[in-house]
Each structure stands twice: as structure tokens, then as C-alpha cells.
Design a protein around this motif. Structure first.
Motif, PDB file in Angstrom:
ATOM      1  N   TYR A   1     -16.977  33.679   6.595  1.00  0.00           N
ATOM      2  CA  TYR A   1     -15.527  33.482   6.468  1.00  0.00           C
ATOM      3  C   TYR A   1     -15.123  32.365   5.508  1.00  0.00           C
ATOM      4  O   TYR A   1     -13.964  32.238   5.176  1.00  0.00           O
ATOM      5  N   ILE A   2     -16.055  31.555   5.067  1.00  0.00           N
ATOM      6  CA  ILE A   2     -15.721  30.456   4.156  1.00  0.00           C
ATOM      7  C   ILE A   2     -15.449  30.997   2.756  1.00  0.00           C
ATOM      8  O   ILE A   2     -14.645  30.432   2.021  1.00  0.00           O
ATOM      9  N   GLU A   3     -16.076  32.106   2.404  1.00  0.00           N
ATOM     10  CA  GLU A   3     -15.874  32.699   1.080  1.00  0.00           C
ATOM     11  C   GLU A   3     -14.393  33.033   0.853  1.00  0.00           C
ATOM     12  O   GLU A   3     -13.866  32.822  -0.236  1.00  0.00           O
ATOM     13  N   LYS A   4     -13.715  33.530   1.871  1.00  0.00           N
ATOM     14  CA  LYS A   4     -12.292  33.840   1.747  1.00  0.00           C
ATOM     15  C   LYS A   4     -11.477  32.576   1.492  1.00  0.00           C
ATOM     16  O   LYS A   4     -10.550  32.561   0.681  1.00  0.00           O
ATOM     17  N   ILE A   5     -11.839  31.500   2.178  1.00  0.00           N
ATOM     18  CA  ILE A   5     -11.138  30.231   1.994  1.00  0.00           C
ATOM     19  C   ILE A   5     -11.409  29.674   0.608  1.00  0.00           C
ATOM     20  O   ILE A   5     -10.500  29.171  -0.071  1.00  0.00           O
ATOM     21  N   VAL A   6     -12.655  29.801   0.150  1.00  0.00           N
ATOM     22  CA  VAL A   6     -13.026  29.322  -1.190  1.00  0.00           C
ATOM     23  C   VAL A   6     -12.216  30.072  -2.241  1.00  0.00           C
ATOM     24  O   VAL A   6     -11.707  29.472  -3.208  1.00  0.00           O
ATOM     25  N   ASN A   7     -12.083  31.380  -2.097  1.00  0.00           N
ATOM     26  CA  ASN A   7     -11.326  32.181  -3.059  1.00  0.00           C
ATOM     27  C   ASN A   7      -9.837  31.826  -3.057  1.00  0.00           C
ATOM     28  O   ASN A   7      -9.183  31.920  -4.103  1.00  0.00           O
ATOM     29  N   LEU A   8      -9.312  31.434  -1.920  1.00  0.00           N
ATOM     30  CA  LEU A   8      -7.914  31.001  -1.860  1.00  0.00           C
ATOM     31  C   LEU A   8      -7.703  29.646  -2.510  1.00  0.00           C
ATOM     32  O   LEU A   8      -6.678  29.385  -3.134  1.00  0.00           O
ATOM     33  N   LEU A   9      -8.676  28.749  -2.356  1.00  0.00           N
ATOM     34  CA  LEU A   9      -8.522  27.379  -2.835  1.00  0.00           C
ATOM     35  C   LEU A   9      -8.862  27.201  -4.309  1.00  0.00           C
ATOM     36  O   LEU A   9      -8.263  26.378  -4.990  1.00  0.00           O
ATOM     37  N   PHE A  10      -9.840  27.954  -4.783  1.00  0.00           N
ATOM     38  CA  PHE A  10     -10.337  27.747  -6.140  1.00  0.00           C
ATOM     39  C   PHE A  10     -10.211  29.026  -6.962  1.00  0.00           C
ATOM     40  O   PHE A  10     -10.615  30.089  -6.535  1.00  0.00           O
ATOM     41  N   VAL A  11      -9.671  28.866  -8.152  1.00  0.00           N
ATOM     42  CA  VAL A  11      -9.546  29.997  -9.074  1.00  0.00           C
ATOM     43  C   VAL A  11     -10.601  29.823 -10.156  1.00  0.00           C
ATOM     44  O   VAL A  11     -10.652  28.790 -10.823  1.00  0.00           O
ATOM     45  N   ASP A  12     -11.443  30.827 -10.309  1.00  0.00           N
ATOM     46  CA  ASP A  12     -12.497  30.738 -11.344  1.00  0.00           C
ATOM     47  C   ASP A  12     -11.990  31.237 -12.665  1.00  0.00           C
ATOM     48  O   ASP A  12     -11.189  32.034 -12.857  1.00  0.00           O
TER      49      ASP A  12
END
Length: 119
Positions: free
Chosen positions: A108-119
Motif C-alpha cells: 500500500y505504500i506504492e500508492k502513497i508514493v505515487n500520490l506524493l512524488f511525480v516522476d
């Protein structure tokens, strides 16, 4: 009614100060809702007893509200502790996986990472 409280009559012929004392004690006996409500219903003339009944009723309600808030805070603290321990375990596993050159994604951290950081 005279000005002397101990001479005033109240519920069931009790002196006003005795009735007010019983109302106050009801808080400590776990009857802080019941006795003051009965006193307010039965006592319609003596303002001394009515004032103590209202006061005891208000204190009992505030105590119940604070108990409920304390329970909610306790549940929140317990949930925080459990989640914190799980995150520590996941982070230890991730650290071990990184030293072994393996990729480990915490659930579930991957979803949070995608929300917080834009590559």
C-alpha cells in the motif's frame, strides 16, 4: 421558607441540606444521572436542592463525555502503536532486501508514493 437551609424541608420530608448531600453523593455511587433527575422531578420548590441536582447532573454528563473521549483517544493510540510497529517491521525487511540487492515494496505504500512524488 426560611433563610436557614437546614430548616427547609425537601423530598420525603428530608432537610434541604440532607437532600442536597444525597444528590451530591449519588455522583460517587454511580447514580449521578438517576438521583439528580428524580430530585429535579420531585423537588419543585426548594431551589437549594434543585441547584445541587443540576450541578451534579452537569458534572455527571461532563464525566461521561470525557470518558468517551478518553476511550476514543485510547483506541487511536492503540491503532497508532500497531501501525507503527508494522511499519518498523516493513522497514527492517526493506533494509534487509536492499542489502541483498532485492526489491521489496511495502504493501500500500506504492500508492502513497505515487500520490506524493511525480516522476
Amino acid at each position: 421558607m426560611g433563610n436557614n437551609i437546614s430548616e427547609q424541608k425537601s423530598i420525603a420530608g428530608l432537610r434541604a441540606n440532607a437532600a442536597a448531600f444525597i444528590v451530591n453523593l449519588s455522583f460517587f455511587m454511580g447514580l449521578g444521572l438517576l438521583i439528580p433527575i428524580f430530585a429535579l422531578i420531585l423537588e419543585d420548590k426548594n431551589n437549594f436542592v434543585r441547584a445541587y441536582s443540576k450541578q451534579t447532573l452537569a458534572i455527571t454528563i461532563l464525566t461521561l463525555v470525557s470518558f468517551l473521549l478518553n476511550f476514543i483517544i485510547f483506541i487511536g493510540n492503540l491503532a497508532f502503536f500497531i501501525i507503527f510497529i508494522l511499519l518498523i517491521i516493513f522497514q527492517i525487511v526493506a533494509a534487509g532486501a536492499s542489502i541483498l540487492e532485492k526489491e521489496f515494496k511495502i504493501p500500500y505504500i506504492e500508492k502513497i508514493v505515487n500520490l506524493l512524488f511525480v516522476d
